[in-house]
Design a protein around this motif. Structure first.
Motif, PDB file in Angstrom:
ATOM      1  N   ARG A 255       0.733  -1.059   0.000  1.00 14.04           N
ATOM      2  CA  ARG A 255       0.006  -0.087   0.144  1.00 14.04           C
ATOM      3  C   ARG A 255       0.841   1.203   0.013  1.00 14.04           C
ATOM      4  NH1 ARG A 255      -2.714  -2.700  -1.878  1.00 14.04           N
ATOM      5  NH2 ARG A 255      -4.804  -3.679  -1.494  1.00 14.04           N
ATOM      6  N   LEU A 256       2.116   1.170   0.568  1.00 12.89           N
ATOM      7  CA  LEU A 256       2.754   2.234   0.711  1.00 12.89           C
ATOM      8  C   LEU A 256       4.349   2.065   0.343  1.00 12.89           C
ATOM      9  CD1 LEU A 256       3.314   5.380   1.813  1.00 12.89           C
ATOM     10  CD2 LEU A 256       3.931   4.299   3.827  1.00 12.89           C
TER      11      LEU A 256
ATOM     12  N   LEU B 297       0.676   4.104  -2.670  1.00  8.00           N
ATOM     13  CA  LEU B 297       1.015   5.445  -2.573  1.00  8.00           C
ATOM     14  C   LEU B 297       2.722   5.646  -2.427  1.00  8.00           C
ATOM     15  CD1 LEU B 297      -0.079   8.373  -1.840  1.00  8.00           C
ATOM     16  CD2 LEU B 297      -0.004   7.764   0.364  1.00  8.00           C
TER      17      LEU B 297
ATOM     18  N   TYR C  67       1.338   7.701   7.373  1.00  4.58           N
ATOM     19  CA  TYR C  67       0.365   6.857   6.639  1.00  4.58           C
ATOM     20  C   TYR C  67      -0.331   5.925   7.542  1.00  4.58           C
ATOM     21  CZ  TYR C  67      -1.352   3.580   3.101  1.00  4.58           C
ATOM     22  OH  TYR C  67      -2.215   2.859   2.615  1.00  4.58           O
TER      23      TYR C  67
ATOM     24  N   PRO D  52      -1.309  10.901   5.675  1.00  6.09           N
ATOM     25  CA  PRO D  52       0.009  10.887   4.804  1.00  6.09           C
ATOM     26  C   PRO D  52       0.439  12.065   4.578  1.00  6.09           C
ATOM     27  CG  PRO D  52      -1.921  10.024   3.510  1.00  6.09           C
ATOM     28  CD  PRO D  52      -2.307  10.241   4.879  1.00  6.09           C
TER      29      PRO D  52
ATOM     30  N   MET E  53       3.151  13.108  -0.155  1.00  2.00           N
ATOM     31  CA  MET E  53       2.312  12.191  -1.564  1.00  2.00           C
ATOM     32  C   MET E  53       2.985  12.733  -2.723  1.00  2.00           C
ATOM     33  SD  MET E  53      -1.555  11.384   0.246  1.00  2.00           S
ATOM     34  CE  MET E  53      -1.775  13.250   0.392  1.00  2.00           C
TER      35      MET E  53
ATOM     36  N   TYR F 214      -4.569   7.978  -2.445  1.00  2.00           N
ATOM     37  CA  TYR F 214      -5.075   7.638  -1.112  1.00  2.00           C
ATOM     38  C   TYR F 214      -6.711   7.874  -0.964  1.00  2.00           C
ATOM     39  CZ  TYR F 214      -5.167   8.113   4.060  1.00  2.00           C
ATOM     40  OH  TYR F 214      -5.364   7.893   5.315  1.00  2.00           O
TER      41      TYR F 214
END
Length: 324
Positions: free
Chosen positions: A71-72, A93, A308, A313, A316, A322
């Motif tokens: 996810r990140l 992200l 996050y 977050p 970005m 997001y």
């Protein structure tokens, strides 16, 4: 969160104060480099967040397709090694503090160390002394010589301060906006690009690598340099047009180069034509490799992971991801 840190080759981060920022996460640190996307995806199968160690690993569409739980991605600086479009399509992200405050003093220090190494023949003199042959040649003094700095940014300005302490003359070249900022600060800007390269005893590159700056230093620029000049690059190899540095060294212009960066890294082939060139001084991309710099940079990176996880977050790059 399940956080994986890639490419911490000397297992340094766990011993730094910044690592405490990840106390609430399940962290896996990888201390080698895995270039194969399939093998890397196996390692990262449970990763919800991946922390990148600068540009040591490329994040490609193929890799992202193998990481459905991701996810990140958290990193610092620019991201030429990350396929942002593929990240967005995959719902991943990317957070990166590109405009972090403060200069990278470690990189500035290495830049000046390379300048000294080239001008005083330090690698050759050290090897000669170790071999019992004593002195091997005659170096050159920095005082009174001209240092040309390409890129009017934070690191370049620190290098300029070091140069002035050694009694050097400093001249600049940069984008139109960069030259305007330099003039406004009372700095000396070369009258032309050609004069910048032709009249500098040493040229040091201090630009970010972007699509606009890739290959910005051309074969013609290098050919304009003097036969006793030195080119220093602690920024990114891609700033120089492909093949131009090797061809320039073969032609004797510049007379020497001192670099910390290469087109392909890690470069481990001692027979590589550029790495093996007798007129090249090389270090293995260690400009940012100090405990102090790591702690500063990864404090930012780990703060992005926490932001996050807390639902707020920061930094970005692809914010449309997001909240999907």
């Amino acid at each position: 969160m399940k956080v994986h840190i890639l490419d911490d080759w000397f297992d340094t981060l766990r011993g730094l104060p910044c690592f405490d920022l990840l106390a609430d996460h399940k962290v896996t640190v990888w201390t080698d480099h895995e270039p194969d996307p399939a093998a890397l995806a196996t390692r990262l199968a449970d990763a919800e967040a991946v922390v990148l160690f600068r540009e040591r690993t490329k994040v490609t569409r193929d890799l992202l397709a193998r990481l459905p739980k991701l996810r990140l991605i958290s990193q610092r600086g620019v991201w030429p090694h990350v396929d942002v479009e593929a990240c967005t399509e995959a719902g991943v992200l990317l957070c990166s503090n590109k405009g972090a405050d403060g200069a990278n003093y470690a990189a500035a220090e290495l830049t000046f160390a390379l300048i000294l190494a080239a001008m005083r023949q330090l690698p050759e003199q050290m090897a000669s002394a170790k071999a019992g042959q004593w002195q091997v040649g005659v170096g050159r003094t920095l005082r009174g010589r001209r240092l040309g700095l390409y890129g009017y940014g934070r690191i370049g300005r620190v290098v300029a301060d070091y140069a002035r302490a050694f009694g050097m003359e400093v001249v600049w070249w940069a984008s139109d906006a960069g030259r305007d900022r330099a003039r406004a600060a009372g700095e000396t800007v070369a009258p032309s690009r050609a004069a910048f390269f032709a009249d500098s005893d040493i040229v040091s590159l201090h630009l970010r690598l972007t699509p606009e700056t890739r290959g910005i230093v051309t074969a013609e620029d290098l050919a304009a340099m003097g036969p006793r000049s030195v080119l220093v690059n602690t920024s990114r190899a891609g700033l120089i047009a492909p093949g131009a540095l090797l061809a320039g060294l073969d032609a004797g212009r510049p007379g020497m180069a001192a670099v910390d960066v290469f087109d392909s890294e890690p470069l481990t082939d001692p027979a590589d034509p550029l790495l093996a060139h007798p007129k090249l001084i090389a270090t293995p991309h260690i400009g940012f490799v100090t405990e102090d710099e790591f702690d500063k940079q990864f404090a930012d990176i780990f703060a992005q992971v926490n932001a996050y996880a807390e639902g707020a977050p920061i930094h970005m790059v692809n914010p449309s991801v997001y909240g999907r």
